[in-house]
Design a protein around this motif. Structure first.
Motif, short mmCIF file in Angstrom:
data_model
loop_
_atom_site.label_atom_id
_atom_site.label_comp_id
_atom_site.label_asym_id
_atom_site.label_seq_id
_atom_site.Cartn_x
_atom_site.Cartn_y
_atom_site.Cartn_z
N PHE A 131 -47.10 46.08 39.49
CA PHE A 131 -46.47 45.49 40.66
C PHE A 131 -46.94 44.05 40.93
CE2 PHE A 131 -46.48 50.14 41.68
CZ PHE A 131 -45.14 50.32 41.35
N LEU A 160 -49.45 50.32 45.11
CA LEU A 160 -48.84 48.99 45.01
C LEU A 160 -49.81 47.93 44.49
CD1 LEU A 160 -46.60 48.93 48.20
CD2 LEU A 160 -45.93 49.34 45.84
N LYS A 180 -40.24 47.84 40.20
CA LYS A 180 -40.28 48.29 41.59
C LYS A 180 -40.79 49.72 41.65
CE LYS A 180 -36.56 45.25 42.92
NZ LYS A 180 -35.26 45.12 43.55
N PRO A 181 -41.35 50.12 42.80
CA PRO A 181 -41.86 51.48 42.93
C PRO A 181 -40.81 52.54 42.62
CG PRO A 181 -42.55 50.16 44.79
CD PRO A 181 -41.61 49.32 43.99
N LYS A 182 -39.57 52.25 42.94
CA LYS A 182 -38.49 53.19 42.67
C LYS A 182 -38.41 53.52 41.18
CE LYS A 182 -34.27 51.28 42.58
NZ LYS A 182 -32.97 50.80 43.06
N SER A 186 -41.17 47.31 49.71
CA SER A 186 -41.63 48.35 48.78
C SER A 186 -42.54 49.34 49.50
CB SER A 186 -42.37 47.72 47.61
OG SER A 186 -41.48 46.93 46.86
N SER A 217 -40.81 41.14 49.67
CA SER A 217 -41.15 41.98 48.51
C SER A 217 -42.07 43.13 48.87
CB SER A 217 -41.78 41.12 47.41
OG SER A 217 -42.97 40.53 47.89
N LEU A 252 -43.96 41.92 41.31
CA LEU A 252 -43.22 42.26 42.53
C LEU A 252 -43.75 41.45 43.71
CD1 LEU A 252 -41.23 44.22 44.06
CD2 LEU A 252 -43.26 45.63 44.46
#
Length: 133
Positions: free
Chosen positions: A64, A59, A87-89, A21, A17, A67
């Motif tokens: 997150f 993060l 998610k960061p995306k 990321s 994970s 995540l």
């Protein structure tokens, strides 16, 4: 217990994970620098310190938390169930402002801060070291 060679990417929680990321955000920053032809010295120590400080800070945002926990679930270390995973995306790279939100800046947006939701260019994110504590 002996793990087979090359298997850590499938059983280590952070490899499943967090590190994926981390790598994704780092590649986005590197791509931005390459595309926008930012003048910087890649071997500059301060650049690496700033980039990885910003990635760590982003993060660490509350969005997150799941995540990071998801890596432990995927590695079957814990049997918890989880709600939605961001998610960061989806959090940092889905923005509609093409330009930096800092006053009097006309540079293209690199990332949307997961903490304050400002869209920031390379200079205001990395060089200016945009961090939240």
């Amino acid at each position: 217990m002996i793990f087979p060679e090359g298997s850590t990417g499938y059983i280590q929680p952070q490899d499943l994970s967090l590190f994926r990321s981390w790598r994704f955000v780092h590649e986005k920053i590197e791509h931005y620098i390459h595309i926008n032809r930012k003048e910087m010295t890649v071997s500059d120590r301060q650049y690496f310190i700033n980039v990885h400080s910003v990635i760590h800070n982003q993060l660490s945002a509350p969005q997150f938390k799941n995540l990071i926990k998801n890596g432990f679930i995927q590695a079957r270390i814990t049997n918890e169930t989880m709600e939605q995973i961001q998610k960061p995306k989806d959090v940092c790279f889905k923005f509609y402002d093409l330009y930096c939100s800092t006053y009097d800046c006309s540079e293209r947006t690199l990332l949307m801060c997961a903490w304050c939701e400002k869209t920031l260019c390379y200079y205001h994110l990395i060089e200016g070291l945009h961090l939240h504590l």
